[in-house]
Scaffold this motif. Structure first.
Motif, short mmCIF file in Angstrom:
data_model
loop_
_atom_site.label_atom_id
_atom_site.label_comp_id
_atom_site.label_asym_id
_atom_site.label_seq_id
_atom_site.Cartn_x
_atom_site.Cartn_y
_atom_site.Cartn_z
N LYS A 119 0.86 -1.05 0.03
CA LYS A 119 0.09 0.11 -0.07
C LYS A 119 0.80 1.46 -0.09
O LYS A 119 1.99 1.03 0.79
CB LYS A 119 -1.00 0.11 1.12
CG LYS A 119 -1.85 1.05 1.48
CD LYS A 119 -2.45 1.10 2.52
CE LYS A 119 -2.10 1.57 3.97
NZ LYS A 119 -3.01 1.61 4.99
N ILE A 120 0.53 2.34 -0.83
CA ILE A 120 1.18 3.56 -0.83
C ILE A 120 0.64 4.50 0.36
O ILE A 120 -0.67 4.67 0.52
CB ILE A 120 1.16 4.34 -2.08
CG1 ILE A 120 1.76 3.22 -3.23
CG2 ILE A 120 1.69 5.85 -2.31
CD1 ILE A 120 1.36 4.04 -4.61
N LEU A 129 5.89 2.83 1.44
CA LEU A 129 4.99 1.56 1.21
C LEU A 129 4.99 0.47 2.29
O LEU A 129 5.90 0.78 3.14
CB LEU A 129 5.66 0.56 0.01
CG LEU A 129 5.98 1.37 -1.37
CD1 LEU A 129 6.61 0.36 -2.22
CD2 LEU A 129 4.75 1.72 -2.04
N SER A 130 3.83 0.05 2.44
CA SER A 130 3.61 -0.86 3.62
C SER A 130 3.10 -2.22 3.02
O SER A 130 2.35 -2.18 2.07
CB SER A 130 2.82 -0.43 4.71
OG SER A 130 1.67 0.13 4.31
N PHE A 131 3.43 -3.42 3.70
CA PHE A 131 2.87 -4.42 3.25
C PHE A 131 1.52 -4.80 3.58
O PHE A 131 1.12 -4.23 4.79
CB PHE A 131 3.64 -5.60 3.64
CG PHE A 131 4.92 -5.90 3.22
CD1 PHE A 131 5.28 -6.51 1.96
CD2 PHE A 131 6.20 -5.43 3.85
CE1 PHE A 131 6.34 -6.50 1.37
CE2 PHE A 131 7.32 -5.66 3.32
CZ PHE A 131 7.57 -6.04 2.03
N VAL A 132 0.49 -5.22 2.72
CA VAL A 132 -0.87 -5.70 3.10
C VAL A 132 -0.89 -6.92 2.19
O VAL A 132 -0.53 -6.98 1.11
CB VAL A 132 -1.86 -4.52 2.72
CG1 VAL A 132 -1.77 -3.29 3.43
CG2 VAL A 132 -2.03 -4.25 1.22
N ASP A 133 -1.62 -7.83 3.08
CA ASP A 133 -1.77 -9.12 2.23
C ASP A 133 -0.86 -9.80 1.69
O ASP A 133 -0.69 -10.13 0.64
CB ASP A 133 -3.00 -9.01 1.10
CG ASP A 133 -4.34 -8.42 1.64
OD1 ASP A 133 -4.61 -8.94 2.91
OD2 ASP A 133 -5.00 -7.61 1.23
N ALA A 134 0.51 -9.73 2.38
CA ALA A 134 1.77 -10.05 2.13
C ALA A 134 2.17 -11.37 2.26
O ALA A 134 3.48 -11.83 1.87
CB ALA A 134 2.60 -8.96 2.17
N ASP A 135 1.26 -12.49 2.77
CA ASP A 135 1.81 -13.56 2.95
C ASP A 135 2.15 -14.34 1.58
O ASP A 135 1.70 -14.14 0.81
CB ASP A 135 0.78 -14.62 3.79
CG ASP A 135 0.30 -13.67 5.30
OD1 ASP A 135 1.18 -13.17 5.86
OD2 ASP A 135 -0.61 -14.18 5.68
#
Length: 146
Positions: A119-120, A129-135
């Motif tokens: 996500k921005i 940026l940050s991780f989302v739904d990143a598994d």
């Protein structure tokens, strides 16, 4: 009939008609957006050349053209994580395709379900940026060994 009238008629036919008239860019490619047919999640954005488009239509499996490798590829040919096409839609001027797919495994070569796993965040004027739904569903080093 003037040249402008002919162009207007061709544009109207392409935008309002039912003739399949893909409009490839100067490199011979169309942009393709693939979404999960069940969830609607955007899985990936890729490109199709004429051969990839025709193979996708004929086989019901997603085929793409890799700009970096300059090669045709079937989604999942290396990883086994395939895309079965449920529906294909053409945009208004026929230069982009949207495919709704049944995704088997992960769509992203990084091992994630979607290529859009970051996500921005522009809060405070510092864009990150940050991780989302990143598994990860798989380890790319194991799947794409050469």
């Amino acid at each position: 009939m003037s040249t402008a009238d002919i162009q207007d008629a061709e544009t109207k036919d392409r935008e309002e008609g039912l003739a399949f008239q893909p409009k490839f860019d100067a490199s011979g490619l169309l942009t393709c957006v693939a979404t999960d047919a069940v969830t609607g999640d955007v899985l990936m954005v890729a490109h199709m050349n004429d051969e990839a488009l025709r193979k996708t239509i004929a086989s019901g499996e997603a085929w793409y053209y890799s700009r970096s490798r300059q090669a045709l590829w079937r989604k999942g040919e290396s990883s086994g994580h395939t895309q079965r096409v449920i529906e294909m839609r053409m945009d208004c001027d026929q230069d982009a395709i949207w495919i709704r797919v049944e995704q088997h495994g992960a769509a992203c070569h990084t091992g994630r379900h979607s290529c859009f796993y970051r996500k921005i965040d522009g809060a405070g004027g510092d864009t990150r940026l940050s991780f989302v739904d990143a598994d990860r569903h798989f380890d790319p080093a194991d799947v794409y060994r050469k």
